[in-house]
Design a protein around this motif. Structure first.
Motif, PDB file in Angstrom:
ATOM      1  N   LYS A 243       0.815  -1.223   0.000  1.00 40.32           N
ATOM      2  CA  LYS A 243       0.000   0.000   0.000  1.00 40.32           C
ATOM      3  C   LYS A 243       0.845   1.268   0.000  1.00 40.32           C
ATOM      4  N   VAL A 244       2.141   1.132   0.229  1.00 43.53           N
ATOM      5  CA  VAL A 244       3.003   2.294   0.413  1.00 43.53           C
ATOM      6  C   VAL A 244       3.615   2.743  -0.910  1.00 43.53           C
ATOM      7  N   PHE A 245       3.589   4.055  -1.145  1.00 48.98           N
ATOM      8  CA  PHE A 245       4.285   4.682  -2.262  1.00 48.98           C
ATOM      9  C   PHE A 245       5.615   5.230  -1.745  1.00 48.98           C
ATOM     10  N   SER A 246       6.592   5.330  -2.643  1.00 50.66           N
ATOM     11  CA  SER A 246       7.916   5.803  -2.229  1.00 50.66           C
ATOM     12  C   SER A 246       8.430   6.854  -3.199  1.00 50.66           C
ATOM     13  N   GLY A 247       8.763   8.033  -2.671  1.00 49.73           N
ATOM     14  CA  GLY A 247       9.415   9.043  -3.472  1.00 49.73           C
ATOM     15  C   GLY A 247      10.855   8.660  -3.736  1.00 49.73           C
ATOM     16  N   LEU A 248      11.413   9.147  -4.831  1.00 51.47           N
ATOM     17  CA  LEU A 248      12.780   8.796  -5.218  1.00 51.47           C
ATOM     18  C   LEU A 248      13.445   9.998  -5.881  1.00 51.47           C
ATOM     19  N   ILE A 249      14.663  10.307  -5.449  1.00 49.65           N
ATOM     20  CA  ILE A 249      15.465  11.353  -6.072  1.00 49.65           C
ATOM     21  C   ILE A 249      16.382  10.682  -7.090  1.00 49.65           C
ATOM     22  N   ALA A 250      15.993  10.727  -8.347  1.00 49.58           N
ATOM     23  CA  ALA A 250      16.703   9.975  -9.396  1.00 49.58           C
ATOM     24  C   ALA A 250      17.700  10.871 -10.120  1.00 49.58           C
ATOM     25  N   ASP A 251      18.740  11.287  -9.400  1.00 52.39           N
ATOM     26  CA  ASP A 251      19.785  12.096 -10.021  1.00 52.39           C
ATOM     27  C   ASP A 251      21.086  11.322 -10.194  1.00 52.39           C
ATOM     28  N   ALA A 252      21.080  10.024  -9.857  1.00 53.27           N
ATOM     29  CA  ALA A 252      22.270   9.166  -9.911  1.00 53.27           C
ATOM     30  C   ALA A 252      23.338   9.643  -8.926  1.00 53.27           C
ATOM     31  N   VAL A 253      22.961  10.530  -8.006  1.00 51.05           N
ATOM     32  CA  VAL A 253      23.846  10.971  -6.925  1.00 51.05           C
ATOM     33  C   VAL A 253      23.302  10.475  -5.590  1.00 51.05           C
ATOM     34  N   HIS A 254      22.037  10.767  -5.345  1.00 56.42           N
ATOM     35  CA  HIS A 254      21.417  10.317  -4.095  1.00 56.42           C
ATOM     36  C   HIS A 254      21.263   8.800  -4.037  1.00 56.42           C
ATOM     37  N   VAL A 255      21.019   8.186  -5.185  1.00 55.60           N
ATOM     38  CA  VAL A 255      20.842   6.731  -5.250  1.00 55.60           C
ATOM     39  C   VAL A 255      21.526   6.218  -6.513  1.00 55.60           C
ATOM     40  N   HIS A 256      22.311   5.163  -6.378  1.00 57.21           N
ATOM     41  CA  HIS A 256      23.005   4.579  -7.523  1.00 57.21           C
ATOM     42  C   HIS A 256      21.983   3.963  -8.487  1.00 57.21           C
ATOM     43  N   PRO A 257      22.187   4.107  -9.790  1.00 61.91           N
ATOM     44  CA  PRO A 257      21.236   3.532 -10.752  1.00 61.91           C
ATOM     45  C   PRO A 257      20.946   2.053 -10.533  1.00 61.91           C
ATOM     46  N   GLU A 258      21.932   1.279 -10.128  1.00 57.47           N
ATOM     47  CA  GLU A 258      21.677  -0.150  -9.908  1.00 57.47           C
ATOM     48  C   GLU A 258      20.774  -0.368  -8.704  1.00 57.47           C
ATOM     49  N   ALA A 259      20.909   0.463  -7.680  1.00 60.51           N
ATOM     50  CA  ALA A 259      20.011   0.359  -6.525  1.00 60.51           C
ATOM     51  C   ALA A 259      18.589   0.735  -6.938  1.00 60.51           C
ATOM     52  N   ILE A 260      18.454   1.731  -7.791  1.00 60.45           N
ATOM     53  CA  ILE A 260      17.129   2.108  -8.293  1.00 60.45           C
ATOM     54  C   ILE A 260      16.519   0.949  -9.077  1.00 60.45           C
ATOM     55  N   ARG A 261      17.313   0.338  -9.958  1.00 55.95           N
ATOM     56  CA  ARG A 261      16.815  -0.771 -10.772  1.00 55.95           C
ATOM     57  C   ARG A 261      16.330  -1.917  -9.888  1.00 55.95           C
ATOM     58  N   THR A 262      17.090  -2.229  -8.865  1.00 56.98           N
ATOM     59  CA  THR A 262      16.726  -3.319  -7.953  1.00 56.98           C
ATOM     60  C   THR A 262      15.447  -2.986  -7.190  1.00 56.98           C
ATOM     61  N   ALA A 263      15.357  -1.754  -6.682  1.00 49.44           N
ATOM     62  CA  ALA A 263      14.177  -1.354  -5.926  1.00 49.44           C
ATOM     63  C   ALA A 263      12.937  -1.361  -6.807  1.00 49.44           C
ATOM     64  N   TRP A 264      13.077  -0.865  -8.026  1.00 52.19           N
ATOM     65  CA  TRP A 264      11.933  -0.829  -8.951  1.00 52.19           C
ATOM     66  C   TRP A 264      11.389  -2.240  -9.187  1.00 52.19           C
ATOM     67  N   ALA A 265      12.294  -3.175  -9.381  1.00 56.25           N
ATOM     68  CA  ALA A 265      11.877  -4.563  -9.629  1.00 56.25           C
ATOM     69  C   ALA A 265      11.274  -5.201  -8.382  1.00 56.25           C
ATOM     70  N   ALA A 266      11.736  -4.775  -7.208  1.00 59.63           N
ATOM     71  CA  ALA A 266      11.307  -5.418  -5.969  1.00 59.63           C
ATOM     72  C   ALA A 266      10.042  -4.822  -5.377  1.00 59.63           C
ATOM     73  N   LYS A 267       9.643  -3.636  -5.811  1.00 61.60           N
ATOM     74  CA  LYS A 267       8.536  -2.939  -5.152  1.00 61.60           C
ATOM     75  C   LYS A 267       7.214  -3.670  -5.302  1.00 61.60           C
ATOM     76  N   SER A 268       6.597  -3.974  -4.157  1.00 58.06           N
ATOM     77  CA  SER A 268       5.270  -4.565  -4.150  1.00 58.06           C
ATOM     78  C   SER A 268       4.231  -3.494  -4.425  1.00 58.06           C
ATOM     79  N   GLY A 269       3.180  -3.852  -5.158  1.00 57.79           N
ATOM     80  CA  GLY A 269       2.116  -2.913  -5.486  1.00 57.79           C
ATOM     81  C   GLY A 269       0.867  -3.180  -4.671  1.00 57.79           C
ATOM     82  N   PRO A 270      -0.142  -2.329  -4.852  1.00 57.22           N
ATOM     83  CA  PRO A 270      -0.276  -1.299  -5.891  1.00 57.22           C
ATOM     84  C   PRO A 270       0.515  -0.022  -5.662  1.00 57.22           C
ATOM     85  N   GLY A 271       1.069   0.178  -4.463  1.00 54.49           N
ATOM     86  CA  GLY A 271       1.918   1.337  -4.223  1.00 54.49           C
ATOM     87  C   GLY A 271       3.098   1.350  -5.185  1.00 54.49           C
ATOM     88  N   ARG A 272       3.511   2.539  -5.604  1.00 54.00           N
ATOM     89  CA  ARG A 272       4.542   2.640  -6.630  1.00 54.00           C
ATOM     90  C   ARG A 272       5.665   3.579  -6.201  1.00 54.00           C
TER      91      ARG A 272
END
Length: 379
Positions: A243-272
């Motif tokens: 049920k939880v949505f998560s904000g993300l700062i996608a500047d490749a500084v705050h979070v590494h692109p590979e960590a973003i890719r992993t989180a995106w694949a792992a996120k349970s929905g319907p929260g996005r």
């Protein structure tokens, strides 16, 4: 407002879910006149060929600390809110939550009052208010002033409940270290969007607070307990709780692109996962530094930092964030556009106006260059 009749064709239309080729749209005095496959929409009035650019709904940014050279807390007023909203409108944002970083009770009250006035006056773009603090964890304070972080009192809660009655959306970022589950439940019942962030709380505690009513997580991975093999932390709770949505700062500084890719694949929905700019005073300006409560923030190489190197917000716009998500993270453009529009609009409980909406106006839309490096507004 666009006067006369204008037809746009030769690009891609984003309808909030899909990217559609071979469609056209026309407006008369800014109001949608026709929309559909090219063959069904004749050239009317001035014809603008998009050259493969994308036409879609404006961005929705739930974390905007400042812009046009000013921070929200510098001078909480309708004028400040108008300046910030205009700066971000030029960056493609049609709906935003101006965000107050941890401050004094007096500044917090003044900010709430100014935002209520701005909404009543119909200041374009102001969709509510985001209070990021002061009820956070000192251990995960980031650039927030530790001296101003404090527990939530009954008076604080009463003021927040009153603000929620007067605003279309009130988002409050809190840490379990300084807010009780009962306070979270009271806020959630009043319609406040409770977001967990700036916390060192463990996984089980975070899940309990989500069960109590927290529906969001502020800037995933940053200023929070991390995902470990024995203790999943807030990161793990955010990914596991559907049920939880998560904000993300996608500047490749705050979070590494590979960590973003992993989180995106792992996120349970319907929260996005949705994109935020976490923009500071420099947004929409050429400033190279500014002050945050007497501390100088430096702007260098796409980063904003305190003198000790601590990240202090982001030097980011959502078009850049989309490009990072597509080019460095490797995600589909349709999904990423949704993360800047459809997903955050769900948290506002406000319908996203898309080209497919018969009531769409040109001012609801933006034009994104095909290389994802520029954005322009339709007015």
């Amino acid at each position: 407002m666009i006067h006369g009749t204008v037809t746009y064709r030769g690009g891609r239309i984003f309808d909030g879910t899909r990217l559609i080729d071979g469609y056209a749209i026309s407006f008369k005095d800014g109001q949608r006149l026709a929309y559909g496959p090219d063959a069904d929409v004749p050239d009317m009035g001035a014809v603008i060929h998009l050259g493969g650019d994308i036409l879609g709904p404006g961005y929705v940014d739930l974390q905007v600390n400042g812009g046009d050279g000013i921070m929200l807390g510098d001078d909480p007023s309708v004028d400040t809110l108008s300046r910030i909203a205009r700066a971000h409108r030029a960056l493609g944002v049609t709906h935003l939550l101006p965000t107050l970083i941890t401050d004094t009770p007096e500044i917090t009250r003044a900010t709430i009052a100014a935002t209520i006035d701005a909404v009543r006056e119909g200041v374009p773009g102001i969709a509510g208010l985001h209070l990021e603090g002061p009820h956070l964890s000192v251990a995960r304070k980031g650039a927030h002033d530790a001296a101003l972080i404090r527990p939530m009192t009954d008076d604080d809660l009463t003021e927040l409940l009153a603000a929620a009655d007067a605003l279309p959306c009130l988002k409050v970022t809190i840490a379990p270290e300084n807010v009780t589950e009962a306070q979270v439940a009271a806020m959630a019942q009043a319609g406040i969007l409770v977001s967990l962030g700036h916390t060192d709380a463990d996984y089980d505690t975070c899940r309990s607070y989500m069960a109590a009513g927290a529906r969001c997580v502020t800037h995933l991975f940053n200023a929070m307990s991390q995902l470990g093999n024995r203790e999943p932390g807030l990161v793990g709770a955010a990914l596991a709780c559907g049920k939880v949505f998560s904000g993300l700062i996608a500047d490749a500084v705050h979070v590494h692109p590979e960590a973003i890719r992993t989180a995106w694949a792992a996120k349970s929905g319907p929260g996005r996962i949705f994109l935020v700019s976490d923009a500071m005073a420099v947004a929409g300006s050429d400033k190279t530094e500014f002050t945050l409560k007497d501390r100088t923030i430096h702007r260098r190489d796409g980063q904003l930092t305190l003198s000790d190197g601590t990240l202090a917000g982001a030097d980011l716009d959502l078009t850049t964030a989309i490009r990072v998500m597509v080019e460095q993270v490797g995600l589909p453009l349709e999904a990423v556009l949704g993360a800047a529009t459809t997903a955050p609009s769900q948290l506002l409980n406000a319908g996203l106006v898309t080209p497919a909406d018969p009531n769409c106006r040109a001012s609801d839309l933006i034009r994104i260059s095909r290389d994802l490096r520029a954005v322009s507004v339709l007015i």
